[in-house]
Design a protein around this motif. Structure first.
Motif, PDB file in Angstrom:
ATOM      1  N   ALA A  16      -1.913  11.381 -33.223  1.00  0.00           N
ATOM      2  CA  ALA A  16      -1.440  10.074 -32.754  1.00  0.00           C
ATOM      3  C   ALA A  16      -2.458   8.985 -33.075  1.00  0.00           C
ATOM      4  N   ALA A  17      -3.736   9.296 -32.936  1.00  0.00           N
ATOM      5  CA  ALA A  17      -4.779   8.307 -33.238  1.00  0.00           C
ATOM      6  C   ALA A  17      -4.763   7.934 -34.712  1.00  0.00           C
ATOM      7  N   VAL A  18      -4.673   8.929 -35.572  1.00  0.00           N
ATOM      8  CA  VAL A  18      -4.634   8.655 -37.009  1.00  0.00           C
ATOM      9  C   VAL A  18      -3.384   7.844 -37.360  1.00  0.00           C
ATOM     10  N   ALA A  19      -2.251   8.215 -36.778  1.00  0.00           N
ATOM     11  CA  ALA A  19      -1.016   7.476 -37.051  1.00  0.00           C
ATOM     12  C   ALA A  19      -1.104   6.038 -36.540  1.00  0.00           C
ATOM     13  N   CYS A  20      -1.692   5.843 -35.361  1.00  0.00           N
ATOM     14  CA  CYS A  20      -1.830   4.481 -34.816  1.00  0.00           C
ATOM     15  C   CYS A  20      -2.756   3.626 -35.678  1.00  0.00           C
ATOM     16  N   VAL A  67      -0.778   2.737 -38.796  1.00  0.00           N
ATOM     17  CA  VAL A  67       0.198   1.689 -38.480  1.00  0.00           C
ATOM     18  C   VAL A  67      -0.510   0.351 -38.323  1.00  0.00           C
ATOM     19  N   GLY A  68      -1.660   0.363 -37.657  1.00  0.00           N
ATOM     20  CA  GLY A  68      -2.424  -0.869 -37.484  1.00  0.00           C
ATOM     21  C   GLY A  68      -2.916  -1.447 -38.798  1.00  0.00           C
ATOM     22  N   LEU A  69      -3.370  -0.581 -39.701  1.00  0.00           N
ATOM     23  CA  LEU A  69      -3.843  -1.060 -41.005  1.00  0.00           C
ATOM     24  C   LEU A  69      -2.692  -1.606 -41.853  1.00  0.00           C
ATOM     25  N   ILE A  70      -1.568  -0.919 -41.826  1.00  0.00           N
ATOM     26  CA  ILE A  70      -0.394  -1.412 -42.563  1.00  0.00           C
ATOM     27  C   ILE A  70       0.072  -2.739 -41.984  1.00  0.00           C
ATOM     28  N   GLN A  71       0.046  -2.819 -40.677  1.00  0.00           N
ATOM     29  CA  GLN A  71       0.471  -4.050 -40.013  1.00  0.00           C
ATOM     30  C   GLN A  71      -0.469  -5.205 -40.329  1.00  0.00           C
ATOM     31  N   TYR A  72      -1.774  -4.928 -40.356  1.00  0.00           N
ATOM     32  CA  TYR A  72      -2.757  -5.990 -40.581  1.00  0.00           C
ATOM     33  C   TYR A  72      -2.804  -6.426 -42.043  1.00  0.00           C
ATOM     34  N   TYR A  73      -2.950  -5.436 -42.936  1.00  0.00           N
ATOM     35  CA  TYR A  73      -3.098  -5.777 -44.352  1.00  0.00           C
ATOM     36  C   TYR A  73      -1.759  -5.967 -45.065  1.00  0.00           C
ATOM     37  N   GLY A  74      -0.746  -5.246 -44.652  1.00  0.00           N
ATOM     38  CA  GLY A  74       0.546  -5.349 -45.316  1.00  0.00           C
ATOM     39  C   GLY A  74       1.395  -6.505 -44.824  1.00  0.00           C
ATOM     40  N   LEU A  75       1.384  -6.721 -43.524  1.00  0.00           N
ATOM     41  CA  LEU A  75       2.239  -7.758 -42.945  1.00  0.00           C
ATOM     42  C   LEU A  75       1.475  -9.003 -42.498  1.00  0.00           C
ATOM     43  N   LYS A 117      -0.207  -9.315 -39.728  1.00  0.00           N
ATOM     44  CA  LYS A 117      -0.122  -9.452 -38.271  1.00  0.00           C
ATOM     45  C   LYS A 117      -1.215  -8.620 -37.618  1.00  0.00           C
ATOM     46  N   SER A 118      -1.861  -9.168 -36.608  1.00  0.00           N
ATOM     47  CA  SER A 118      -2.907  -8.444 -35.902  1.00  0.00           C
ATOM     48  C   SER A 118      -2.300  -7.376 -34.991  1.00  0.00           C
ATOM     49  N   PRO A 119      -2.748  -6.115 -35.112  1.00  0.00           N
ATOM     50  CA  PRO A 119      -2.207  -5.062 -34.247  1.00  0.00           C
ATOM     51  C   PRO A 119      -2.737  -5.140 -32.821  1.00  0.00           C
ATOM     52  N   PHE A 120      -3.622  -6.066 -32.536  1.00  0.00           N
ATOM     53  CA  PHE A 120      -4.209  -6.170 -31.199  1.00  0.00           C
ATOM     54  C   PHE A 120      -3.596  -7.296 -30.380  1.00  0.00           C
ATOM     55  N   GLY A 121      -2.806  -8.127 -30.975  1.00  0.00           N
ATOM     56  CA  GLY A 121      -2.197  -9.240 -30.261  1.00  0.00           C
ATOM     57  C   GLY A 121      -0.836  -8.873 -29.702  1.00  0.00           C
ATOM     58  N   LYS A 122       0.107  -9.768 -29.903  1.00  0.00           N
ATOM     59  CA  LYS A 122       1.442  -9.518 -29.365  1.00  0.00           C
ATOM     60  C   LYS A 122       2.257  -8.555 -30.219  1.00  0.00           C
ATOM     61  N   TYR A 123       1.695  -8.085 -31.325  1.00  0.00           N
ATOM     62  CA  TYR A 123       2.410  -7.168 -32.223  1.00  0.00           C
ATOM     63  C   TYR A 123       1.933  -5.728 -32.083  1.00  0.00           C
ATOM     64  N   LYS A 124       1.596  -5.299 -30.883  1.00  0.00           N
ATOM     65  CA  LYS A 124       1.086  -3.942 -30.686  1.00  0.00           C
ATOM     66  C   LYS A 124       2.174  -2.933 -30.306  1.00  0.00           C
ATOM     67  N   VAL A 125       3.414  -3.336 -30.283  1.00  0.00           N
ATOM     68  CA  VAL A 125       4.517  -2.463 -29.882  1.00  0.00           C
ATOM     69  C   VAL A 125       4.691  -1.255 -30.807  1.00  0.00           C
ATOM     70  N   PRO A 126       4.523  -1.357 -32.148  1.00  0.00           N
ATOM     71  CA  PRO A 126       4.699  -0.162 -32.983  1.00  0.00           C
ATOM     72  C   PRO A 126       3.745   0.977 -32.625  1.00  0.00           C
ATOM     73  N   ALA A 127       2.537   0.671 -32.227  1.00  0.00           N
ATOM     74  CA  ALA A 127       1.594   1.722 -31.852  1.00  0.00           C
ATOM     75  C   ALA A 127       2.039   2.424 -30.575  1.00  0.00           C
ATOM     76  N   LEU A 128       2.677   1.705 -29.678  1.00  0.00           N
ATOM     77  CA  LEU A 128       3.201   2.327 -28.457  1.00  0.00           C
ATOM     78  C   LEU A 128       4.286   3.335 -28.800  1.00  0.00           C
ATOM     79  N   GLY A 129       5.142   2.986 -29.730  1.00  0.00           N
ATOM     80  CA  GLY A 129       6.182   3.910 -30.163  1.00  0.00           C
ATOM     81  C   GLY A 129       5.614   5.165 -30.801  1.00  0.00           C
ATOM     82  N   VAL A 130       4.547   5.004 -31.559  1.00  0.00           N
ATOM     83  CA  VAL A 130       3.889   6.154 -32.189  1.00  0.00           C
ATOM     84  C   VAL A 130       3.340   7.078 -31.113  1.00  0.00           C
TER      85      VAL A 130
END
Length: 93
Positions: free
Chosen positions: A18-22, A25-33, A35-48
């Protein structure tokens, strides 16, 4: 003792996954999209985390002969989330 070792085994394995997947997801979210995975866009990590908690409890029950008590299920789920958050924090830091 055997049950406690099995609980720790599944919690560590699925918490690490789960840690590796999170982190991924955070790196894809930050560099790909962008969006900061630590702000209001942290919902995908919760799903993981929820997916890995589900599979940790499911595999524990499967290998325990189909039996799952509340305390065992709660322990596996809690420790999976605990170890996953610790490992993800270490990987992010």
């Amino acid at each position: 003792n055997v049950i406690k070792n099995r609980i720790l085994k599944y919690s560590l394995i699925f918490g690490g996954l789960a840690a590796v997947a999170c982190v991924l997801v955070g790196l894809i979210q930050y560099y790909g999209l962008g969006k900061s995975p630590f702000g209001k866009y942290k919902v995908p990590a919760l799903g993981v985390n929820l997916i890995f908690i589900f599979f940790a409890v499911w595999y524990y029950r499967r290998d325990n002969g189909g039996y799952l008590s509340f305390s065992s299920g709660f322990s596996v789920g809690f420790l999976t989330n605990f170890f996953g958050s610790i490992f993800a924090g270490i990987l992010f830091f």
